[in-house]
Motif scaffolding. Sequence first.
Motif, PDB file in Angstrom:
ATOM      1  N   ASN A  33       4.751   2.638   0.569  1.00 56.99           N
ATOM      2  CA  ASN A  33       3.382   2.775   1.040  1.00 56.99           C
ATOM      3  C   ASN A  33       2.791   1.374   1.120  1.00 56.99           C
ATOM      4  N   LYS A  34       2.813   0.788   2.303  1.00 59.82           N
ATOM      5  CA  LYS A  34       2.357  -0.596   2.441  1.00 59.82           C
ATOM      6  C   LYS A  34       0.878  -0.763   2.154  1.00 59.82           C
ATOM      7  N   GLU A  35       0.105   0.298   2.345  1.00 60.60           N
ATOM      8  CA  GLU A  35      -1.337   0.209   2.102  1.00 60.60           C
ATOM      9  C   GLU A  35      -1.651  -0.134   0.654  1.00 60.60           C
ATOM     10  N   ALA A  42       9.813  11.300  -9.487  1.00 67.26           N
ATOM     11  CA  ALA A  42       8.727  12.021  -8.821  1.00 67.26           C
ATOM     12  C   ALA A  42       8.678  11.498  -7.389  1.00 67.26           C
ATOM     13  N   VAL A  43       8.612  12.413  -6.438  1.00 69.89           N
ATOM     14  CA  VAL A  43       8.522  12.036  -5.029  1.00 69.89           C
ATOM     15  C   VAL A  43       7.164  12.480  -4.510  1.00 69.89           C
ATOM     16  N   LEU A  44       6.277  11.514  -4.318  1.00 71.03           N
ATOM     17  CA  LEU A  44       4.944  11.785  -3.797  1.00 71.03           C
ATOM     18  C   LEU A  44       4.991  11.578  -2.291  1.00 71.03           C
ATOM     19  N   GLY A  45       4.772  12.643  -1.559  1.00 72.94           N
ATOM     20  CA  GLY A  45       4.939  12.606  -0.109  1.00 72.94           C
ATOM     21  C   GLY A  45       6.302  13.156   0.284  1.00 72.94           C
ATOM     22  N   SER A  46       6.734  14.174  -0.425  1.00 78.40           N
ATOM     23  CA  SER A  46       8.108  14.684  -0.281  1.00 78.40           C
ATOM     24  C   SER A  46       8.386  15.339   1.061  1.00 78.40           C
ATOM     25  N   THR A  47       7.371  15.822   1.766  1.00 76.26           N
ATOM     26  CA  THR A  47       7.623  16.521   3.032  1.00 76.26           C
ATOM     27  C   THR A  47       7.511  15.608   4.252  1.00 76.26           C
ATOM     28  N   ALA A  54       5.337   7.722  -1.361  1.00 74.98           N
ATOM     29  CA  ALA A  54       5.589   7.763   0.079  1.00 74.98           C
ATOM     30  C   ALA A  54       4.479   8.510   0.802  1.00 74.98           C
ATOM     31  N   VAL A  55       3.285   8.522   0.211  1.00 76.01           N
ATOM     32  CA  VAL A  55       2.139   9.140   0.878  1.00 76.01           C
ATOM     33  C   VAL A  55       1.515   8.105   1.797  1.00 76.01           C
ATOM     34  N   SER A  56       0.939   8.564   2.873  1.00 75.57           N
ATOM     35  CA  SER A  56       0.393   7.617   3.841  1.00 75.57           C
ATOM     36  C   SER A  56      -1.044   7.245   3.498  1.00 75.57           C
ATOM     37  N   GLY A  57      -1.402   6.041   3.874  1.00 79.28           N
ATOM     38  CA  GLY A  57      -2.777   5.583   3.726  1.00 79.28           C
ATOM     39  C   GLY A  57      -3.114   5.079   2.341  1.00 79.28           C
ATOM     40  N   ALA A  58      -4.387   4.775   2.174  1.00 80.46           N
ATOM     41  CA  ALA A  58      -4.876   4.192   0.928  1.00 80.46           C
ATOM     42  C   ALA A  58      -4.834   5.171  -0.236  1.00 80.46           C
ATOM     43  N   ILE A  59      -4.653   6.457   0.030  1.00 81.44           N
ATOM     44  CA  ILE A  59      -4.579   7.445  -1.051  1.00 81.44           C
ATOM     45  C   ILE A  59      -3.441   7.129  -2.024  1.00 81.44           C
ATOM     46  N   GLY A  60      -2.430   6.445  -1.542  1.00 77.94           N
ATOM     47  CA  GLY A  60      -1.303   6.092  -2.393  1.00 77.94           C
ATOM     48  C   GLY A  60      -1.616   5.010  -3.412  1.00 77.94           C
ATOM     49  N   LEU A  61      -2.693   4.262  -3.213  1.00 79.11           N
ATOM     50  CA  LEU A  61      -3.012   3.167  -4.123  1.00 79.11           C
ATOM     51  C   LEU A  61      -3.286   3.669  -5.533  1.00 79.11           C
ATOM     52  N   ARG A  62      -4.080   4.710  -5.675  1.00 82.59           N
ATOM     53  CA  ARG A  62      -4.413   5.230  -7.008  1.00 82.59           C
ATOM     54  C   ARG A  62      -3.159   5.708  -7.751  1.00 82.59           C
ATOM     55  N   ALA A  63      -2.282   6.403  -7.037  1.00 83.49           N
ATOM     56  CA  ALA A  63      -1.042   6.874  -7.667  1.00 83.49           C
ATOM     57  C   ALA A  63      -0.135   5.697  -8.019  1.00 83.49           C
TER      58      ALA A  63
END
Length: 138
Positions: free
Chosen positions: A117-119, A6-11, A93-102
């Motif tokens: 996602n370093k956040e 699964a690629v989260l932040g694919s674009t 690969a989504v930006s920001g803190a939104i990636g933490l939950r995933a």
Amino acid sequence: MKRRVAVLGSTGSIGTQALDVLSRLQDDFEVTALAAGGRGEVLERQVAAFHPQYVYLADEAQAINAPRVTRLHGPDALEQMACLPEVDDCLVAVSGAIGLRASLAAARAGKRLLLANKESLVCGGQLLLSAVKQGGGL
């Protein structure tokens, strides 16, 4: 057996680069799910190229042509995608803190977490490491 990704932040930049690499490794990897915040036209091309089972576009105002694909919706869509039984590896690969939950969802589900996602580490490093240990993933 192929690893299902699964690629989260694919674009985004990292997502498109990852898909470029995955396109060269089709004997080893299968893109099962794609998620994007926007850039629906790019996501539509990715769906046509990789034929994922699942897709999510956060900007629901943008329509994409994705026949025979299950579209996920809502605020928990990224977490749902990260936990799909059809997913072995989850690239966040989504930006920001939104990636933490995933990231937490993938870790708790025992997935191999490919974290771009370093956040997730900055905001919840201890939680994330605990979730990986609890879920038995990598």
